[in-house]
Design an enzyme around this catalytic site. Structure first.
Site, PDB file in Angstrom:
ATOM      1  N   TYR A 217      34.769  35.530  28.712  1.00 29.68           N
ATOM      2  CA  TYR A 217      34.678  35.454  30.180  1.00 29.68           C
ATOM      3  C   TYR A 217      35.579  34.329  30.697  1.00 29.68           C
ATOM      4  O   TYR A 217      36.381  34.525  31.619  1.00 29.68           O
ATOM      5  CB  TYR A 217      33.226  35.225  30.623  1.00 29.68           C
TER       6      TYR A 217
ATOM      7  N   SER B 152      37.168  30.669  38.335  1.00 31.77           N
ATOM      8  CA  SER B 152      35.885  30.083  37.930  1.00 31.77           C
ATOM      9  C   SER B 152      36.130  28.728  37.295  1.00 31.77           C
ATOM     10  O   SER B 152      37.181  28.507  36.667  1.00 31.77           O
ATOM     11  CB  SER B 152      35.193  30.975  36.901  1.00 31.77           C
TER      12      SER B 152
HETATM   13  P1  NDP Z   1      27.821  39.682  41.584  1.00 33.20           P
HETATM   14  O1  NDP Z   1      27.385  40.327  40.314  1.00 33.20           O
HETATM   15  O2  NDP Z   1      26.806  39.394  42.619  1.00 33.20           O
HETATM   16  O3  NDP Z   1      29.018  40.526  42.231  1.00 33.20           O
HETATM   17  C1  NDP Z   1      30.009  41.126  41.458  1.00 33.20           C
HETATM   18  C2  NDP Z   1      30.698  42.172  42.293  1.00 33.20           C
HETATM   19  O4  NDP Z   1      31.755  42.757  41.530  1.00 33.20           O
HETATM   20  C3  NDP Z   1      29.764  43.297  42.696  1.00 33.20           C
HETATM   21  O5  NDP Z   1      30.008  43.632  44.038  1.00 33.20           O
HETATM   22  C4  NDP Z   1      30.162  44.436  41.795  1.00 33.20           C
HETATM   23  O6  NDP Z   1      29.953  45.676  42.474  1.00 33.20           O
HETATM   24  C5  NDP Z   1      31.658  44.157  41.640  1.00 33.20           C
HETATM   25  N1  NDP Z   1      32.220  44.822  40.471  1.00 33.20           N
HETATM   26  C6  NDP Z   1      31.922  44.606  39.168  1.00 33.20           C
HETATM   27  N2  NDP Z   1      32.608  45.471  38.383  1.00 33.20           N
HETATM   28  C7  NDP Z   1      33.356  46.228  39.230  1.00 33.20           C
HETATM   29  C8  NDP Z   1      34.251  47.311  39.034  1.00 33.20           C
HETATM   30  N3  NDP Z   1      34.539  47.769  37.803  1.00 33.20           N
HETATM   31  N4  NDP Z   1      34.842  47.879  40.116  1.00 33.20           N
HETATM   32  C9  NDP Z   1      34.554  47.434  41.367  1.00 33.20           C
HETATM   33  N5  NDP Z   1      33.714  46.410  41.608  1.00 33.20           N
HETATM   34  C10 NDP Z   1      33.115  45.833  40.554  1.00 33.20           C
HETATM   35  O7  NDP Z   1      28.549  38.329  41.127  1.00 33.20           O
HETATM   36  P2  NDP Z   1      29.346  37.213  41.962  1.00 33.20           P
HETATM   37  O8  NDP Z   1      29.366  37.497  43.384  1.00 33.20           O
HETATM   38  O9  NDP Z   1      28.840  35.921  41.506  1.00 33.20           O
HETATM   39  O10 NDP Z   1      30.784  37.412  41.310  1.00 33.20           O
HETATM   40  C11 NDP Z   1      31.943  37.616  42.083  1.00 33.20           C
HETATM   41  C12 NDP Z   1      33.111  36.961  41.354  1.00 33.20           C
HETATM   42  O11 NDP Z   1      32.888  35.570  41.263  1.00 33.20           O
HETATM   43  C13 NDP Z   1      33.325  37.450  39.938  1.00 33.20           C
HETATM   44  O12 NDP Z   1      34.714  37.576  39.716  1.00 33.20           O
HETATM   45  C14 NDP Z   1      32.754  36.301  39.081  1.00 33.20           C
HETATM   46  O13 NDP Z   1      33.377  36.241  37.835  1.00 33.20           O
HETATM   47  C15 NDP Z   1      33.112  35.118  39.939  1.00 33.20           C
HETATM   48  N6  NDP Z   1      32.347  33.897  39.755  1.00 33.20           N
HETATM   49  C16 NDP Z   1      30.970  33.881  39.824  1.00 33.20           C
HETATM   50  C17 NDP Z   1      30.289  32.677  39.708  1.00 33.20           C
HETATM   51  C18 NDP Z   1      28.806  32.593  39.738  1.00 33.20           C
HETATM   52  O14 NDP Z   1      28.242  31.603  39.208  1.00 33.20           O
HETATM   53  N7  NDP Z   1      28.104  33.521  40.357  1.00 33.20           N
HETATM   54  C19 NDP Z   1      31.015  31.421  39.580  1.00 33.20           C
HETATM   55  C20 NDP Z   1      32.439  31.560  39.476  1.00 33.20           C
HETATM   56  C21 NDP Z   1      33.062  32.746  39.596  1.00 33.20           C
HETATM   57  P3  NDP Z   1      29.482  47.053  41.831  1.00 33.20           P
HETATM   58  O15 NDP Z   1      28.609  46.744  40.665  1.00 33.20           O
HETATM   59  O16 NDP Z   1      28.790  47.737  42.966  1.00 33.20           O
HETATM   60  O17 NDP Z   1      30.771  47.727  41.454  1.00 33.20           O
HETATM   61  C1  8X3 Z   2      30.816  31.721  36.565  1.00 31.41           C
HETATM   62  C2  8X3 Z   2      30.554  30.280  36.578  1.00 31.41           C
HETATM   63  O1  8X3 Z   2      29.721  28.350  35.207  1.00 31.41           O
HETATM   64  O2  8X3 Z   2      28.427  30.422  35.169  1.00 31.41           O
HETATM   65  O3  8X3 Z   2      32.174  31.926  36.623  1.00 31.41           O
HETATM   66  O4  8X3 Z   2      30.560  30.317  34.030  1.00 31.41           O
HETATM   67  S1  8X3 Z   2      29.781  29.820  35.180  1.00 31.41           S
END
Ligand code: NDP
Ligand code: 8X3
Length: 264
Positions: free
Chosen positions: A154, A141
């Protein structure tokens, strides 16, 4: 079901957001995809609606080492020869400053974003090493590199992911296994809703004033890392919305979360 022509890719967190789109794109690009997450209904829909290749739903919690071991040991033959791991599962909880944070939220982020990623990697890496080729893409991230108010734990978990990616690469040198880290900025997925404990209004407010990244943008970056010739290791890709200026700030918008620094 025959194994995809490009091999088998495990995508964690495939039930929504980036993971869902990565699973769909890799399936279109010829991979058989093991789609792993906790929500069985979402994974089933993903697999049922996929018409271009094979997606196998695997219900598991990345924090549960035993459950993960069982799930990976029980993969059907066509999904056993894993060549790609996308460590994407992750979450954030709360937006308050560290001094008003909760140990429960910190633990959930650390257990998922750090220990969960290690649990999956610990099970999959030996398989990649023993087949003599493979690729791990860790989802980091921009929060790891640019601090913003309320990012604290985070952001630190994602800094771990960035540093581990570099160290994984060193440890895997000579094994034929490549390691990349993709670090997105603000993207509209379920991420903010989870961060705000299901409050969609507050989650939506976060993106007012800029066009966030789409999950497909991140999926394309991941697929691009995988598509490079074996001589190329893409170490890191950082991408953010054009209007975002580091941290959570954007032109004409707030640099702190809506509600201010105490917004937990
Ligand atoms: P979402 O919340 O849409 O997706 C998160 C996914 O992680 C879901 O599929 C969820 O599935 C899964 N997950 C969470 N906890 C667990 C667990 N304990 N075991 C298995 N699966 C798990 O968010 P994003 O798609 O945005 O996030 C994906 C990644 O990208 C994360 O690592 C996030 O930190 C990172 N990220 C996100 C950004 C953003 O702005 N959106 C920017 C930068 C990075 P379920 O709940 O069904 O288990
Ligand atoms: C998630 C991106 O900018 O919301 O990793 O922290 S930000």
């Amino acid at each position: 079901m025959a194994q995809g022509e490009r091999g088998v890719a495990v995508v964690t967190g495939a039930s929504s957001g980036f993971g869902e789109r990565i699973a769909q794109l890799l399936s279109r690009r010829g991979y058989s995809v093991v789609a792993l997450a906790r929500r069985a209904d979402r994974l089933k829909t993903l697999a049922d609606e996929n018409s271009t290749g094979s997606i196998l739903p695997v219900v598991a919690d990345v924090r549960d080492q035993e459950g993960l071991t069982r799930a990976l040991d029980e993969l059907p033959p066509d999904f056993r020869d894993i060549s790609v791991l996308i460590n994407n599962a992750g979450l954030s909880r709360g937006f308050g400053p560290l001094q008003s944070g909760s140990g429960e939220s910190w633990r959930e982020m650390i257990d998922t974003n750090i220990s969960g990623l290690l649990n999956v990697s610990g099970l999959v890496l030996p398989r990649l090493v023993s087949r003599g080729s493979g690729h791990v893409v860790n989802i980091g991230s921009i929060a790891a590199s640019y601090p913003y108010m309320g990012g604290n734990v985070y952001a630190a978990t994602k800094a771990f992911v960035h540093q581990l990616s570099l160290n994984m690469r060193v440890d895997l040198q000579g094994t034929g296994v490549r390691v990349s880290c993709v670090a997105p900025g603000m993207a509209k997925t379920e991420f903010a809703k989870v961060r705000y404990d299901g409050d969609e209004q507050r989650a939506d407010a976060l993106y007012q004033g800029l066009e966030p990244l789409a999950a497909d943008d991140v999926a394309e970056a991941v697929a691009w890392c995988l598509a490079q010739p074996p001589r190329v290791n893409v170490n890191m890709i950082e991408l953010m919305p054009s209007e975002q200026h580091f941290g959570l700030g954007f032109a004409g918008g707030p640099t702190a979360p809506p509600g201010g620094a105490d917004d937990a």
